[in-house]
Scaffold this motif. Structure first.
Motif, PDB file in Angstrom:
ATOM      1  N   GLU A  58     -20.318   7.266 -48.099  1.00  0.00           N
ATOM      2  CA  GLU A  58     -19.707   8.337 -47.305  1.00  0.00           C
ATOM      3  C   GLU A  58     -19.377   7.837 -45.901  1.00  0.00           C
ATOM      4  OE1 GLU A  58     -22.199  11.768 -46.921  1.00  0.00           O
ATOM      5  OE2 GLU A  58     -20.806  13.063 -47.969  1.00  0.00           O
ATOM      6  N   VAL A  59     -20.379   7.234 -45.254  1.00  0.00           N
ATOM      7  CA  VAL A  59     -20.205   6.749 -43.889  1.00  0.00           C
ATOM      8  C   VAL A  59     -19.223   5.586 -43.851  1.00  0.00           C
ATOM      9  CG1 VAL A  59     -21.398   5.717 -41.920  1.00  0.00           C
ATOM     10  CG2 VAL A  59     -22.500   7.539 -43.221  1.00  0.00           C
ATOM     11  N   THR A  60     -19.346   4.680 -44.815  1.00  0.00           N
ATOM     12  CA  THR A  60     -18.451   3.528 -44.844  1.00  0.00           C
ATOM     13  C   THR A  60     -17.004   3.951 -45.062  1.00  0.00           C
ATOM     14  OG1 THR A  60     -20.257   2.193 -45.765  1.00  0.00           O
ATOM     15  CG2 THR A  60     -18.052   1.280 -45.929  1.00  0.00           C
ATOM     16  N   ALA A  61     -16.778   4.999 -45.868  1.00  0.00           N
ATOM     17  CA  ALA A  61     -15.421   5.487 -46.099  1.00  0.00           C
ATOM     18  C   ALA A  61     -14.792   5.997 -44.809  1.00  0.00           C
ATOM     19  CB  ALA A  61     -15.429   6.592 -47.155  1.00  0.00           C
ATOM     20  N   ILE A  62     -15.568   6.696 -43.987  1.00  0.00           N
ATOM     21  CA  ILE A  62     -15.045   7.187 -42.708  1.00  0.00           C
ATOM     22  C   ILE A  62     -14.676   6.026 -41.802  1.00  0.00           C
ATOM     23  CG2 ILE A  62     -15.614   8.498 -40.634  1.00  0.00           C
ATOM     24  CD1 ILE A  62     -17.503  10.173 -42.410  1.00  0.00           C
ATOM     25  N   HIS A  63     -15.546   5.043 -41.720  1.00  0.00           N
ATOM     26  CA  HIS A  63     -15.266   3.890 -40.867  1.00  0.00           C
ATOM     27  C   HIS A  63     -14.118   3.050 -41.433  1.00  0.00           C
ATOM     28  CE1 HIS A  63     -18.761   3.871 -37.963  1.00  0.00           C
ATOM     29  NE2 HIS A  63     -19.039   4.883 -38.760  1.00  0.00           N
ATOM     30  N   SER A  64     -13.926   3.100 -42.736  1.00  0.00           N
ATOM     31  CA  SER A  64     -12.788   2.405 -43.338  1.00  0.00           C
ATOM     32  C   SER A  64     -11.479   3.054 -42.901  1.00  0.00           C
ATOM     33  CB  SER A  64     -12.904   2.420 -44.861  1.00  0.00           C
ATOM     34  OG  SER A  64     -11.755   1.878 -45.467  1.00  0.00           O
ATOM     35  N   VAL A  65     -11.424   4.383 -42.941  1.00  0.00           N
ATOM     36  CA  VAL A  65     -10.220   5.089 -42.494  1.00  0.00           C
ATOM     37  C   VAL A  65      -9.954   4.825 -41.018  1.00  0.00           C
ATOM     38  CG1 VAL A  65      -9.221   7.381 -42.146  1.00  0.00           C
ATOM     39  CG2 VAL A  65     -10.440   6.866 -44.256  1.00  0.00           C
ATOM     40  N   ALA A  66     -11.032   4.694 -40.238  1.00  0.00           N
ATOM     41  CA  ALA A  66     -10.882   4.420 -38.810  1.00  0.00           C
ATOM     42  C   ALA A  66     -10.586   2.955 -38.523  1.00  0.00           C
ATOM     43  CB  ALA A  66     -12.144   4.844 -38.066  1.00  0.00           C
ATOM     44  N   GLY A  67     -10.688   2.085 -39.539  1.00  0.00           N
ATOM     45  CA  GLY A  67     -10.407   0.662 -39.347  1.00  0.00           C
ATOM     46  C   GLY A  67     -11.487  -0.077 -38.594  1.00  0.00           C
ATOM     47  N   LEU A  68     -12.757   0.306 -38.782  1.00  0.00           N
ATOM     48  CA  LEU A  68     -13.850  -0.271 -37.991  1.00  0.00           C
ATOM     49  C   LEU A  68     -14.820  -1.107 -38.821  1.00  0.00           C
ATOM     50  CD1 LEU A  68     -14.717   2.878 -35.832  1.00  0.00           C
ATOM     51  CD2 LEU A  68     -13.307   0.926 -35.182  1.00  0.00           C
ATOM     52  N   LEU A  69     -14.476  -1.417 -40.067  1.00  0.00           N
ATOM     53  CA  LEU A  69     -15.414  -2.149 -40.923  1.00  0.00           C
ATOM     54  C   LEU A  69     -15.316  -3.652 -40.717  1.00  0.00           C
ATOM     55  CD1 LEU A  69     -15.234  -0.300 -44.356  1.00  0.00           C
ATOM     56  CD2 LEU A  69     -16.919  -0.041 -42.539  1.00  0.00           C
ATOM     57  N   SER A  70     -16.444  -4.318 -40.926  1.00  0.00           N
ATOM     58  CA  SER A  70     -16.472  -5.773 -40.934  1.00  0.00           C
ATOM     59  C   SER A  70     -15.968  -6.288 -42.280  1.00  0.00           C
ATOM     60  CB  SER A  70     -17.905  -6.270 -40.688  1.00  0.00           C
ATOM     61  OG  SER A  70     -18.044  -7.632 -41.014  1.00  0.00           O
ATOM     62  N   GLU A  71     -15.225  -7.376 -42.267  1.00  0.00           N
ATOM     63  CA  GLU A  71     -14.694  -7.921 -43.524  1.00  0.00           C
ATOM     64  C   GLU A  71     -15.800  -8.479 -44.410  1.00  0.00           C
ATOM     65  OE1 GLU A  71     -11.660 -10.763 -42.824  1.00  0.00           O
ATOM     66  OE2 GLU A  71     -10.331  -9.395 -41.759  1.00  0.00           O
ATOM     67  N   CYS A  72     -16.823  -9.071 -43.801  1.00  0.00           N
ATOM     68  CA  CYS A  72     -17.859  -9.746 -44.590  1.00  0.00           C
ATOM     69  C   CYS A  72     -18.983  -8.798 -45.004  1.00  0.00           C
ATOM     70  CB  CYS A  72     -18.443 -10.912 -43.789  1.00  0.00           C
ATOM     71  SG  CYS A  72     -17.219 -12.158 -43.311  1.00  0.00           S
ATOM     72  N   THR A  73     -19.374  -7.887 -44.116  1.00  0.00           N
ATOM     73  CA  THR A  73     -20.474  -6.968 -44.411  1.00  0.00           C
ATOM     74  C   THR A  73     -20.003  -5.537 -44.190  1.00  0.00           C
ATOM     75  OG1 THR A  73     -21.286  -7.202 -42.130  1.00  0.00           O
ATOM     76  CG2 THR A  73     -22.243  -8.648 -43.814  1.00  0.00           C
ATOM     77  N   PRO A  74     -19.177  -5.032 -45.092  1.00  0.00           N
ATOM     78  CA  PRO A  74     -18.585  -3.710 -44.851  1.00  0.00           C
ATOM     79  C   PRO A  74     -19.518  -2.531 -45.066  1.00  0.00           C
ATOM     80  CG  PRO A  74     -17.870  -4.558 -46.967  1.00  0.00           C
ATOM     81  CD  PRO A  74     -18.668  -5.649 -46.321  1.00  0.00           C
ATOM     82  N   LEU A  75     -20.514  -2.657 -45.921  1.00  0.00           N
ATOM     83  CA  LEU A  75     -21.345  -1.509 -46.270  1.00  0.00           C
ATOM     84  C   LEU A  75     -22.287  -1.162 -45.120  1.00  0.00           C
ATOM     85  CD1 LEU A  75     -22.096   0.525 -48.472  1.00  0.00           C
ATOM     86  CD2 LEU A  75     -23.853  -1.086 -49.226  1.00  0.00           C
ATOM     87  N   ILE A  76     -22.253   0.090 -44.677  1.00  0.00           N
ATOM     88  CA  ILE A  76     -23.113   0.576 -43.604  1.00  0.00           C
ATOM     89  C   ILE A  76     -24.327   1.230 -44.243  1.00  0.00           C
ATOM     90  CG2 ILE A  76     -23.281   2.160 -41.645  1.00  0.00           C
ATOM     91  CD1 ILE A  76     -20.262   1.855 -41.297  1.00  0.00           C
ATOM     92  N   THR A  77     -25.498   0.664 -44.013  1.00  0.00           N
ATOM     93  CA  THR A  77     -26.719   1.171 -44.643  1.00  0.00           C
ATOM     94  C   THR A  77     -27.701   1.756 -43.642  1.00  0.00           C
ATOM     95  OG1 THR A  77     -27.760  -1.016 -44.533  1.00  0.00           O
ATOM     96  CG2 THR A  77     -26.542  -0.477 -46.540  1.00  0.00           C
ATOM     97  N   ARG A  78     -27.449   1.595 -42.349  1.00  0.00           N
ATOM     98  CA  ARG A  78     -28.309   2.153 -41.319  1.00  0.00           C
ATOM     99  C   ARG A  78     -27.576   3.260 -40.569  1.00  0.00           C
ATOM    100  NH1 ARG A  78     -33.398   1.746 -41.367  1.00  0.00           N
ATOM    101  NH2 ARG A  78     -33.281   2.347 -39.179  1.00  0.00           N
ATOM    102  N   PRO A  79     -28.275   4.296 -40.106  1.00  0.00           N
ATOM    103  CA  PRO A  79     -27.620   5.337 -39.308  1.00  0.00           C
ATOM    104  C   PRO A  79     -26.940   4.737 -38.083  1.00  0.00           C
ATOM    105  CG  PRO A  79     -29.826   6.032 -39.957  1.00  0.00           C
ATOM    106  CD  PRO A  79     -29.698   4.587 -40.353  1.00  0.00           C
ATOM    107  N   VAL A  80     -25.733   5.182 -37.817  1.00  0.00           N
ATOM    108  CA  VAL A  80     -24.950   4.621 -36.719  1.00  0.00           C
ATOM    109  C   VAL A  80     -25.259   5.360 -35.419  1.00  0.00           C
ATOM    110  CG1 VAL A  80     -23.099   3.858 -38.231  1.00  0.00           C
ATOM    111  CG2 VAL A  80     -23.015   6.147 -37.248  1.00  0.00           C
ATOM    112  N   PHE A  81     -24.920   4.729 -34.316  1.00  0.00           N
ATOM    113  CA  PHE A  81     -25.100   5.294 -32.976  1.00  0.00           C
ATOM    114  C   PHE A  81     -23.753   5.266 -32.287  1.00  0.00           C
ATOM    115  CE2 PHE A  81     -26.104   4.904 -28.419  1.00  0.00           C
ATOM    116  CZ  PHE A  81     -26.969   5.969 -28.248  1.00  0.00           C
ATOM    117  N   VAL A  82     -23.214   6.445 -32.000  1.00  0.00           N
ATOM    118  CA  VAL A  82     -21.895   6.567 -31.388  1.00  0.00           C
ATOM    119  C   VAL A  82     -22.058   7.236 -30.029  1.00  0.00           C
ATOM    120  CG1 VAL A  82     -19.567   7.516 -31.612  1.00  0.00           C
ATOM    121  CG2 VAL A  82     -20.803   6.744 -33.648  1.00  0.00           C
TER     122      VAL A  82
END
Length: 503
Positions: free
Chosen positions: A245-269
């Motif tokens: 869910e979280v990774t999909a949002i960051h994917s739409v925003a264009g903020l994912l890393s190419e090598c480690t795209p999956l976000i498994t820890r709560p983010v801090f914005v």
């Protein structure tokens, strides 16, 4: 045959819809006509696709070319349709219908020399293709790690248009899925770094255990930002579904890393206090893009100097705080983004904010107006309010406080107890529980409820405030290992809510 066909995905928020792309070549003056509600970036695809096709050794049809994207009423944005457009044109020009093309979803932007470039929103697009039952999806090679996060569908990576043509003809293979890494690095900050402030540290622990919203007030330098930065480290790792869910949002925003795209820890914005409404809740022309509240989904949204933030921005937080979702209506449609985050706000007590309160030069009216920007309806949604005071020298010589790892264990145990209690009713944390459920199925004794009834009769709490205080009381009981809140839990929860003035 002068008709070619290929398939791609149109994104609306984090939801995707399959788009059928048809290329029709008919007699007439040479020209390219693109129909199906394309935006400016997609209109420019005509030039990119033509250059890529010719530079890869193919001929361009010298006739009237119509490119139709269906459903025609669905707005199409971005450059992710380039690959599908080019193969539809080649299919029509060469009068060939490749079998693989009819069961493959294509994503990617084309360079003028035919290279396939990465695009945003690949993860939700692949999820949409899987949901619609498509067997194969082809993505840019740089997006392959992101697309590989989705199981149950064949994921292939393409490097160029030439390679794609050879693959369709059965002359070569595309790169297969890769093992995608996860960006699960432990936070570098530790709760033990905070000197003193035991009451505020406990409030942060309670916020983490129950997923409650938090307001920290106090003079500069007392540790408000340090405490907020350490809250994500106390939260448990995201579940697999939450990670996607979280990774999909960051994917739409264009903020994912190419090598480690999956976000498994709560983010801090932490947006700047001069951020606009569109930057915080999302916006943009055409179709709205995700803002800070959506990027903080399942994590922490920290608003430092919140009394300096525009009132329009603060009031825009009301709906996502209550619903856990943001709905943004724009010219091209309504985008829905998840926005279930923990809000942490920090503010000085007044504009001048001296280290000693006796040195304040602000008139009383200025003080009231300063924190008065935090409206009653917004503050009614904040469960914990803590006032921090300057630390004395003795605190620096005292023993080091508990570490993040130690507190996280207690938070994890409390969350497990809450999940076991609320899961049959569709909730996981205390902050999500509905008021009617708390007041009916899990009603507390009259003696335990007495402080809340008194506060309600005095007008110090609203009905929503009573519900939120009960949620904090349940969190305090979970942290204490009790099956139900006691009178002390309710009094403590009420003191957190009334700190700095009751609403």
């Amino acid at each position: 045959m002068t008709l070619g066909r290929a398939y791609s995905v149109a994104m609306c928020g984090v939801d995707g819809a399959i788009v059928e792309i048809e290329a029709d070549i008919t007699s007439g003056l040479p020209g390219v006509h693109l129909v199906g509600l394309p935006d400016a970036a997609l209109q420019e695809a005509r030039n990119r696709v033509r250059a890529a096709i010719t530079n890869c050794g193919n001929s361009w049809p010298m006739a009237r070319l119509t490119l139709a994207l269906s459903p025609a009423t669905l707005p199409k944005t971005g450059s992710a349709y380039d690959v599908a457009l080019s193969l539809a044109v080649l299919s029509a020009e060469q009068k060939k219908s490749w079998a693989a093309l009819d069961k493959t979803v294509l994503l990617g932007e084309l360079a003028l020399d035919g290279r396939v470039r990465p695009v945003k929103g690949v993860l939700p697009a692949v999820l949409a293709a899987k949901r619609e039952g498509w067997p194969t999806v082809v993505v840019p090679i740089d997006n392959l790690a992101e697309a590989s996060l989705v199981d149950g569908i064949q994921v292939l990576g393409a490097r160029s248009l030439r390679q794609l043509q050879a693959w369709l003809k059965g002359k070569c293979s595309l790169d297969d899925r890769v093992v995608a890494g996860a960006s699960d690095e432990e936070p570098m900050v530790d709760l033990a770094d905070v000197v003193g402030q035991s009451h505020a540290r406990f409030a942060v622990e309670v916020a983490a255990a129950g997923s409650h919203h938090l307001l920290l007030t106090g003079p500069p330098g007392v540790g408000k930002t340090m405490l907020a930065q350490r809250l994500p480290g106390l939260l448990p790792p995201l579940t697999h579904d939450e990670s996607l869910e979280v990774t999909a949002i960051h994917s739409v925003a264009g903020l994912l890393s190419e090598c480690t795209p999956l976000i498994t820890r709560p983010v801090f914005v932490a947006p700047h206090h001069t951020s606009t409404v569109a930057a915080v809740v999302g916006g943009g022309s055409g179709l709205a893009r995700p803002g800070a509240v959506s990027r903080a989904h399942r994590g922490v949204l920290f608003l430092d100097e919140c009394a300096e933030i525009g009132s329009a921005v603060l009031e825009a937080l009301r709906t996502p705080l209550e619903d856990g979702e943001i709905r943004l209506a724009r010219r091209d449609g309504v985008a829905h983004y998840p926005a279930r985050f923990q809000l942490v706000m920090a503010a000085n007590p007044c504009p001048c904010a001296p280290a000693k309160s006796s040195d304040c030069v602000c008139p009383a009216a200025v003080k009231r107006r300063y924190l008065g920007r935090l409206s009653g309806p917004l503050m009614d949604r904040v469960d914990l309010r803590v006032e921090l005071h300057p630390v004395r020298s003795g605190a620096m010589a005292a023993a080091e406080g508990e570490s993040t790892a130690t507190v996280r264990d207690r938070v994890g145990a409390a969350r497990e107890a809450a999940a076991a209690r609320w899961s049959p009713h569709g909730f996981r944390t205390n902050a999500e529980v509905s008021g009617p459920l708390l007041r009916r199925r899990f009603r507390l004794d009259r003696t335990v409820m007495a402080p809340l009834r008194l506060a309600l009769d005095r007008g110090e709490l609203s009905i929503r405030g009573v519900d939120r205080t009960l949620r904090v009381a349940w969190t305090l009981a979970d942290l204490g290992g009790r099956s139900r809140p006691e009178l002390d839990d309710v009094n403590t929860a009420l003191s957190f809510r009334q700190a700095g003035g009751a609403r």
